[in-house]
Scaffold this active site. Structure first.
Site, PDB file in Angstrom:
ATOM      1  N   ASN B  43       0.840  -1.196   0.000  1.00 41.46           N
ATOM      2  CA  ASN B  43       0.000   0.000   0.000  1.00 41.46           C
ATOM      3  C   ASN B  43       0.882   1.256   0.000  1.00 41.46           C
ATOM      4  O   ASN B  43       1.851   1.330   0.738  1.00 41.46           O
ATOM      5  CB  ASN B  43      -0.902  -0.035   1.250  1.00 41.46           C
ATOM      6  CG  ASN B  43      -1.997   1.014   1.203  1.00 41.46           C
ATOM      7  OD1 ASN B  43      -1.728   2.216   1.136  1.00 41.46           O
ATOM      8  ND2 ASN B  43      -3.249   0.571   1.242  1.00 41.46           N
ATOM      9  N   HIS B  54      -3.528   0.308  -3.344  1.00 40.95           N
ATOM     10  CA  HIS B  54      -3.599  -0.731  -2.331  1.00 40.95           C
ATOM     11  C   HIS B  54      -2.451  -1.715  -2.626  1.00 40.95           C
ATOM     12  O   HIS B  54      -1.857  -1.674  -3.713  1.00 40.95           O
ATOM     13  CB  HIS B  54      -4.961  -1.425  -2.384  1.00 40.95           C
ATOM     14  CG  HIS B  54      -6.050  -0.648  -1.714  1.00 40.95           C
ATOM     15  ND1 HIS B  54      -7.286  -1.183  -1.409  1.00 40.95           N
ATOM     16  CD2 HIS B  54      -6.089   0.633  -1.258  1.00 40.95           C
ATOM     17  CE1 HIS B  54      -8.034  -0.276  -0.809  1.00 40.95           C
ATOM     18  NE2 HIS B  54      -7.342   0.842  -0.707  1.00 40.95           N
ATOM     19  N   GLU B  56      -2.319  -4.876  -3.407  1.00 42.67           N
ATOM     20  CA  GLU B  56      -2.507  -5.723  -4.589  1.00 42.67           C
ATOM     21  C   GLU B  56      -2.299  -4.929  -5.884  1.00 42.67           C
ATOM     22  O   GLU B  56      -1.715  -5.423  -6.856  1.00 42.67           O
ATOM     23  CB  GLU B  56      -3.921  -6.323  -4.599  1.00 42.67           C
ATOM     24  CG  GLU B  56      -4.273  -7.153  -3.369  1.00 42.67           C
ATOM     25  CD  GLU B  56      -4.945  -6.325  -2.261  1.00 42.67           C
ATOM     26  OE1 GLU B  56      -4.491  -5.195  -1.991  1.00 42.67           O
ATOM     27  OE2 GLU B  56      -5.915  -6.826  -1.667  1.00 42.67           O
ATOM     28  N   SER B  79      -7.397  -9.496   3.367  1.00 40.56           N
ATOM     29  CA  SER B  79      -8.459  -9.810   2.404  1.00 40.56           C
ATOM     30  C   SER B  79      -8.757  -8.614   1.493  1.00 40.56           C
ATOM     31  O   SER B  79      -8.875  -7.487   1.965  1.00 40.56           O
ATOM     32  CB  SER B  79      -9.721 -10.211   3.171  1.00 40.56           C
ATOM     33  OG  SER B  79     -10.716 -10.633   2.266  1.00 40.56           O
ATOM     34  N   CYS B  81     -10.213  -5.652  -0.844  1.00 40.45           N
ATOM     35  CA  CYS B  81     -11.405  -4.782  -0.918  1.00 40.45           C
ATOM     36  C   CYS B  81     -12.086  -4.990  -2.268  1.00 40.45           C
ATOM     37  O   CYS B  81     -11.633  -5.777  -3.101  1.00 40.45           O
ATOM     38  CB  CYS B  81     -10.993  -3.326  -0.728  1.00 40.45           C
ATOM     39  SG  CYS B  81     -10.303  -2.571  -2.219  1.00 40.45           S
ATOM     40  N   CYS B  84      -9.809  -4.155  -5.355  1.00 39.32           N
ATOM     41  CA  CYS B  84      -8.831  -5.202  -5.660  1.00 39.32           C
ATOM     42  C   CYS B  84      -9.529  -6.492  -6.102  1.00 39.32           C
ATOM     43  O   CYS B  84      -9.023  -7.205  -6.966  1.00 39.32           O
ATOM     44  CB  CYS B  84      -7.929  -5.423  -4.450  1.00 39.32           C
ATOM     45  SG  CYS B  84      -7.002  -3.927  -4.000  1.00 39.32           S
ATOM     46  N   ASP B 144      -8.620   4.712   3.924  1.00 42.57           N
ATOM     47  CA  ASP B 144      -8.164   3.736   2.941  1.00 42.57           C
ATOM     48  C   ASP B 144      -9.290   2.865   2.410  1.00 42.57           C
ATOM     49  O   ASP B 144      -9.244   2.423   1.263  1.00 42.57           O
ATOM     50  CB  ASP B 144      -7.059   2.851   3.537  1.00 42.57           C
ATOM     51  CG  ASP B 144      -6.241   2.162   2.447  1.00 42.57           C
ATOM     52  OD1 ASP B 144      -5.741   2.872   1.557  1.00 42.57           O
ATOM     53  OD2 ASP B 144      -6.114   0.925   2.481  1.00 42.57           O
TER      54      ASP B 144
END
Lengths: 147, 147
Positions: B43, B54, B56, B79, B81, B84, B144
């Site tokens: 991030n 983020h 990912e 996990s 969002c 993503c 975020d």
């Protein structure tokens, strides 16, 4: 479609044309708050070798950190893919105006199911520019949507 | 969880820790093809003032243009969002391994509904790092995830 809607769709088309002239995918985006365009952007896959920078993502990147998007509208020359649709839902952007969805689409219902107000402008300039690009650059277009 | 899975989750945690030490959100990611980690990321909201990065997304940006992700696995310390998760579906990434989903989650079913194989590692290091960050940085965490 009010005055700022028309100005923002014009900005999307101009961004798409700019990207096309740079050798990139002709997809542009704008973000507004009230009567102001606060950011614009365009697809930069080719220009920056960056697969996440679809037009909408580049626009949100250019807007920088925002406390909230609840009073914003996102505009895009072409109907958003699942990456960009997921981002719209995650960022809680309440309204999206799409230049056209005849060359690509399918996620409008996902957006509406998540409470997003979706409008399609059916802009002939956006339709023609994207159709010509796909006809002339099929492999690049397939790469951009992981087809 | 095989050998490369463990190595990639280790890399996610190291990326999360690196981001934390930079003053950013402690969420890291890795992308593998076969037995090789081909990219990592974390991030960068704080570090680059960039709301779309983020962990990912940063990892996929760092991987650059890929012809296909069908033989790839994406790993993330937390996990994903909806931004993503939408990206995983759009990029047709077939498998995702999640470090933990006790501090944030809810999109695993969306991924599975779109044919993605989802595994949760329940990594105690990822859980502890994220829990401590949220307790100490509530406003930044809320920003975020647009909460």
């Amino acid at each position: 479609m009010n005055g700022i809607d028309r100005a923002a769709i014009d900005a999307c088309y101009e961004q798409a044309l700019k990207s096309c002239n740079e050798g990139g995918l002709p997809i542009g985006s704008a973000l507004t708050r009230g009567d102001a365009i606060i950011a614009v952007g365009h697809n930069r896959r080719v220009q920056q070798g960056n697969p996440i920078l679809h037009g909408e993502m580049d626009c949100l990147q250019n807007a920088g950190r925002q406390t909230s998007y609840r009073d914003c509208t996102l505009y895009t020359s072409l109907s958003p893919c699942m990456m960009c649709s997921g981002t719209i839902v995650q960022f809680k952007i309440p309204r999206v105006v799409i230049g056209e969805n005849s060359n690509f689409g399918g996620n409008e219902q996902f957006l509406r199911d998540h409470g997003v107000d979706v409008e399609v402008a059916d802009d002939p300039r956006c339709i023609e520019l994207m159709a010509r690009f796909i006809a002339e650059n099929g492999a690049l277009w397939a790469e951009d949507i992981a087809d």
